[in-house]
Design a protein around this motif. Structure first.
Motif, mmCIF file in Angstrom:
data_model
loop_
_atom_site.group_PDB
_atom_site.id
_atom_site.type_symbol
_atom_site.label_atom_id
_atom_site.label_comp_id
_atom_site.label_asym_id
_atom_site.label_seq_id
_atom_site.Cartn_x
_atom_site.Cartn_y
_atom_site.Cartn_z
ATOM 1 N N VAL A 83 -6.905 2.031 11.096
ATOM 2 C CA VAL A 83 -7.087 3.211 11.955
ATOM 3 C C VAL A 83 -8.310 3.033 12.847
ATOM 4 O O VAL A 83 -8.280 3.323 14.043
ATOM 5 C CB VAL A 83 -7.212 4.485 11.099
ATOM 6 C CG1 VAL A 83 -7.621 5.682 11.957
ATOM 7 C CG2 VAL A 83 -5.893 4.789 10.396
ATOM 8 N N ASP A 84 -9.400 2.538 12.271
ATOM 9 C CA ASP A 84 -10.622 2.328 13.056
ATOM 10 C C ASP A 84 -10.419 1.286 14.151
ATOM 11 O O ASP A 84 -11.087 1.336 15.193
ATOM 12 C CB ASP A 84 -11.767 1.895 12.140
ATOM 13 C CG ASP A 84 -12.229 3.018 11.224
ATOM 14 O OD1 ASP A 84 -11.886 4.185 11.492
ATOM 15 O OD2 ASP A 84 -12.914 2.720 10.220
ATOM 16 N N ALA A 85 -9.493 0.359 13.937
ATOM 17 C CA ALA A 85 -9.257 -0.700 14.924
ATOM 18 C C ALA A 85 -8.338 -0.253 16.052
ATOM 19 O O ALA A 85 -8.213 -0.948 17.066
ATOM 20 C CB ALA A 85 -8.652 -1.924 14.226
ATOM 21 N N ALA A 86 -7.697 0.919 15.925
ATOM 22 C CA ALA A 86 -6.772 1.390 16.956
ATOM 23 C C ALA A 86 -7.539 1.811 18.203
ATOM 24 O O ALA A 86 -8.653 2.331 18.108
ATOM 25 C CB ALA A 86 -5.957 2.562 16.437
ATOM 26 N N PRO A 87 -6.983 1.590 19.404
ATOM 27 C CA PRO A 87 -7.646 2.043 20.640
ATOM 28 C C PRO A 87 -7.925 3.538 20.600
ATOM 29 O O PRO A 87 -7.142 4.320 20.023
ATOM 30 C CB PRO A 87 -6.622 1.694 21.733
ATOM 31 C CG PRO A 87 -5.803 0.586 21.145
ATOM 32 C CD PRO A 87 -5.724 0.873 19.674
ATOM 33 N N ALA A 88 -9.016 3.947 21.214
ATOM 34 C CA ALA A 88 -9.460 5.339 21.133
ATOM 35 C C ALA A 88 -8.450 6.314 21.717
ATOM 36 O O ALA A 88 -8.364 7.465 21.286
ATOM 37 C CB ALA A 88 -10.807 5.490 21.838
ATOM 38 N N ASP A 89 -7.689 5.897 22.720
ATOM 39 C CA ASP A 89 -6.761 6.811 23.389
ATOM 40 C C ASP A 89 -5.333 6.699 22.856
ATOM 41 O O ASP A 89 -4.394 7.195 23.473
ATOM 42 C CB ASP A 89 -6.760 6.555 24.896
ATOM 43 C CG ASP A 89 -6.355 5.125 25.251
ATOM 44 O OD1 ASP A 89 -6.270 4.287 24.329
ATOM 45 O OD2 ASP A 89 -6.125 4.857 26.455
ATOM 46 N N SER A 90 -5.151 6.066 21.716
ATOM 47 C CA SER A 90 -3.795 5.833 21.211
ATOM 48 C C SER A 90 -3.335 6.968 20.300
ATOM 49 O O SER A 90 -4.127 7.753 19.780
ATOM 50 C CB SER A 90 -3.738 4.507 20.453
ATOM 51 O OG SER A 90 -4.644 4.524 19.367
ATOM 52 N N VAL A 91 -2.020 7.042 20.129
ATOM 53 C CA VAL A 91 -1.429 7.908 19.114
ATOM 54 C C VAL A 91 -1.289 7.079 17.844
ATOM 55 O O VAL A 91 -0.572 6.081 17.820
ATOM 56 C CB VAL A 91 -0.043 8.424 19.561
ATOM 57 C CG1 VAL A 91 0.627 9.206 18.426
ATOM 58 C CG2 VAL A 91 -0.163 9.293 20.804
ATOM 59 N N VAL A 92 -2.011 7.463 16.802
ATOM 60 C CA VAL A 92 -1.974 6.734 15.534
ATOM 61 C C VAL A 92 -1.032 7.464 14.583
ATOM 62 O O VAL A 92 -1.250 8.646 14.266
ATOM 63 C CB VAL A 92 -3.373 6.607 14.912
ATOM 64 C CG1 VAL A 92 -3.292 5.890 13.560
ATOM 65 C CG2 VAL A 92 -4.309 5.863 15.857
ATOM 66 N N LEU A 93 0.002 6.780 14.149
ATOM 67 C CA LEU A 93 0.970 7.332 13.207
ATOM 68 C C LEU A 93 0.731 6.698 11.849
ATOM 69 O O LEU A 93 0.904 5.494 11.684
ATOM 70 C CB LEU A 93 2.396 7.048 13.670
ATOM 71 C CG LEU A 93 3.504 7.346 12.653
ATOM 72 C CD1 LEU A 93 3.591 8.838 12.380
ATOM 73 C CD2 LEU A 93 4.842 6.809 13.133
ATOM 74 N N GLN A 94 0.329 7.503 10.890
ATOM 75 C CA GLN A 94 0.174 7.004 9.525
ATOM 76 C C GLN A 94 1.419 7.390 8.734
ATOM 77 O O GLN A 94 1.694 8.573 8.526
ATOM 78 C CB GLN A 94 -1.082 7.582 8.880
ATOM 79 C CG GLN A 94 -2.366 7.092 9.546
ATOM 80 C CD GLN A 94 -3.588 7.372 8.697
ATOM 81 O OE1 GLN A 94 -3.610 7.094 7.505
ATOM 82 N NE2 GLN A 94 -4.619 7.920 9.314
ATOM 83 N N ASP A 95 2.160 6.395 8.317
ATOM 84 C CA ASP A 95 3.381 6.586 7.547
ATOM 85 C C ASP A 95 3.003 6.562 6.069
ATOM 86 O O ASP A 95 2.716 5.504 5.506
ATOM 87 C CB ASP A 95 4.372 5.467 7.881
ATOM 88 C CG ASP A 95 5.759 5.729 7.328
ATOM 89 O OD1 ASP A 95 5.872 6.468 6.340
ATOM 90 O OD2 ASP A 95 6.742 5.188 7.886
ATOM 91 N N ILE A 96 2.989 7.761 5.433
ATOM 92 C CA ILE A 96 2.463 7.888 4.069
ATOM 93 C C ILE A 96 3.525 8.538 3.190
ATOM 94 O O ILE A 96 3.731 9.757 3.239
ATOM 95 C CB ILE A 96 1.180 8.745 4.050
ATOM 96 C CG1 ILE A 96 0.148 8.181 5.040
ATOM 97 C CG2 ILE A 96 0.596 8.814 2.642
ATOM 98 C CD1 ILE A 96 -1.087 9.033 5.182
ATOM 99 N N PRO A 97 4.227 7.763 2.362
ATOM 100 C CA PRO A 97 5.292 8.344 1.540
ATOM 101 C C PRO A 97 4.823 9.450 0.603
ATOM 102 O O PRO A 97 5.564 10.388 0.336
ATOM 103 C CB PRO A 97 5.809 7.135 0.750
ATOM 104 C CG PRO A 97 5.470 5.950 1.600
ATOM 105 C CD PRO A 97 4.160 6.296 2.251
#
Length: 391
Positions: A83-97
Motif C-alpha cells: 500500500v505504501d508503495a502505491a502512487p499517491a493518486d491511485s485507487v488502492v483496492l485491498q482484497d481481504i477475504p
C-alpha cells in the motif's frame, strides 16, 4: 471484481496472494506453521499442504486462532509495504477475504462486499480449488454470516450469477472510485441540492457505518460521534445526505482533525455560515454567538454524500443537534410539522439554480421555525430527563 478493477487501473493488494507468499518454502511463516501444527501439513516437496492445514485449523476455534496469530501479522506487514508503495493518486483496492470477520471495515474509505450464495461457494471451493466438501463447509461456517456482511457493506455486489454478469456493475463502480479518489486528492467535497427523498431505512445503516469510520479516524480526539439530522429520524423525508456530528473538547481539537478527516474522504468546507439554521442567540442565556461555532466537512464520495459537523462538547449547537434528533424521533406531531416545513422549503428552492443559491433559499424558509423549535425541543428534553449520555 479485483481483476476488472485492476485492468481499469486500480492497484490491487490481494490478501489471498499475500497469504500464499508469506508461507512459501523457506519463509519464517511456513516454519512457524510447521512448529505449531506439525510436519504433516507439508507436501513431499516442502510446499504447504493447504487441505491438511485446513483440516487441522478450520474445524476448531482455538486452532484457527493460533493460525491467525501466525499469519495475520505477516500478512499485515506485507500489505502495508504494498500500500505504501502505491502512487499517491491511485485507487488502492485491498482484497481481504476476512475483512468482516476481523472488524476492519472502519479503516477503509469504502467497503465493497462481493456476495456469493452458500451453495455456489461450496461448489467453487470443491470444483475450482479441489477442496474436500467437508472442509469447504467447515470453512464457510467459520466465516461471517450474510447479515454481518451486509451490515459492513457500503456496496453490495451479488456475484452468484454466471461469469461476466457482474462486469458492467464493476465498471460503474470504477467511475465512482475514480471520482472519489480525485475529490480526495483535490479536497473537493460533494454538495447536493436541497431535494427531498422519501424516508429510506437504509440511511440508518449507512449512518452507522460512517459513525464507525469517523470514530476510527478521530480516535480519542472525538468525545463521541453521532448520526444526526433528518436521515437519523425514521419515517422522515430528507435530503439524501447523511449528517454526522463529531463532538470534540474544543475548537483547537476540531482544527487538529482537519487533515485526518480530509485524508479519510471528508475535506473541510470553508464557508459554513449558511450551512444550518441557528436559533437566535440569547436563548437559555447562551448570548455569545461564538458558542455556535463549529467546523464543517463533507464527503468526497460521489456515491454517498455526507456532512460532518465538528462541534464542541456542551456548546448549544452540539446539544441541540442531539436533542432535536431525539425529539423528532419521540414526537410524531413535531416530526410531521417539520416535514411540512421541509417540503415548503424544498419547493422554494426548486428552480434549477446552482446548489449554493438553492440551499440559501431552502434555509430562508426553514430558519425562522427553528427559533421556536429550539424552545420546544429543549423543553421536551427537560421534561423527559433527556441526557446525551443516554443515547
Amino acid at each position: 471484481m479485483s481483476r476488472i478493477l485492476g485492468d481499469l487501473g486500480a492497484v490491487v493488494v490481494d490478501a489471498d496472494l499475500i497469504a500464499r507468499e508469506v508461507v512459501e518454502p523457506g519463509t519464517p511463516g511456513l516454519a512457524a506453521l510447521v512448529a505449531e501444527f506439525g510436519p504433516e501439513i507439508l507436501q513431499p516437496d516442502g510446499q504447504l499442504d493447504r487441505p491438511a492445514l485446513a483440516a487441522k485449523a478450520f474445524g476448531d476455534e482455538a486452532a484457527r486462532g493460533r493460525l491467525n496469530g501466525i499469519l495475520h501479522p505477516l500478512i499485515g506487514a506485507r500489505t502495508a509495504e504494498l500500500v505504501d508503495a502505491a502512487p499517491a493518486d491511485s485507487v488502492v483496492l485491498q482484497d481481504i477475504p476476512l475483512l468482516v470477520e476481523g472488524g476492519m471495515g472502519a479503516a477503509f474509505n469504502l467497503v465493497v462486499v462481493v456476495y456469493v450464495d452458500a451453495a455456489e461457494r461450496v461448489r467453487r471451493l470443491v470444483e475450482l480449488r479441489g477442496m474436500p466438501e467437508g472442509d469447504a463447509r467447515a470453512r464457510i461456517s467459520s466465516q461471517a454470516t450474510d447479515d454481518q456482511r451486509r451490515a459492513a457493506a457500503d456496496v453490495w455486489l451479488d456475484n452468484s450469477g454466471p461469469q461476466g454478469a457482474l462486469d458492467p456493475v464493476v465498471k460503474a463502480l470504477w467511475e465512482r472510485l475514480q471520482g472519489y479518489a480525485e475529490n480526495i486528492a483535490n479536497s473537493v467535497a460533494v454538495r447536493v441540492p436541497p431535494v427531498l427523498a422519501a424516508a429510506n431505512p437504509v440511511w440508518a445503516e449507512q449512518g452507522r457505518r460512517l459513525v464507525e469510520r469517523l470514530r476510527f479516524v478521530c480516535g480519542e480526539d472525538a468525545v463521541r460521534v453521532d448520526h444526526v439530522g433528518s436521515t437519523a429520524v425514521p419515517g422522515l423525508d430528507a435530503k439524501d445526505v447523511i449528517d454526522l456530528q463529531v463532538t470534540v473538547r474544543n475548537l483547537d481539537a476540531a482544527d487538529a482533525l482537519a487533515e485526518r478527516l480530509a485524508g479519510a474522504g471528508f475535506p473541510r468546507v470553508a464557508d459554513v455560515t449558511r450551512d444550518d439554521p441557528k436559533p437566535i442567540y440569547g436563548i437559555g442565556g447562551e448570548a455569545d454567538p461564538s458558542l455556535w461555532d463549529k467546523r464543517f466537512h463533507a464527503s468526497a464520495d460521489p456515491g454517498r454524500p455526507a456532512h460532518v459537523h465538528v462541534r464542541v462538547d456542551g456548546w448549544p449547537g452540539q446539544r441541540f443537534a442531539l436533542v432535536f434528533r431525539d425529539w423528532l424521533r419521540a414526537d410524531p406531531a413535531a416530526r410531521d410539522e417539520y416535514l411540512d416545513l421541509k417540503r415548503r422549503a424544498a419547493a422554494a428552492a426548486a428552480d434549477g439554480s446552482d446548489v449554493e443559491a438553492a440551499t440559501a433559499r431552502y434555509l430562508d424558509v426553514k430558519t425562522p421555525w427553528f427559533d421556536d423549535a429550539y424552545h420546544r425541543a429543549m423543553g421536551w428534553a427537560e421534561k423527559t430527563g433527556w441526557t446525551a449520555a443516554d443515547r
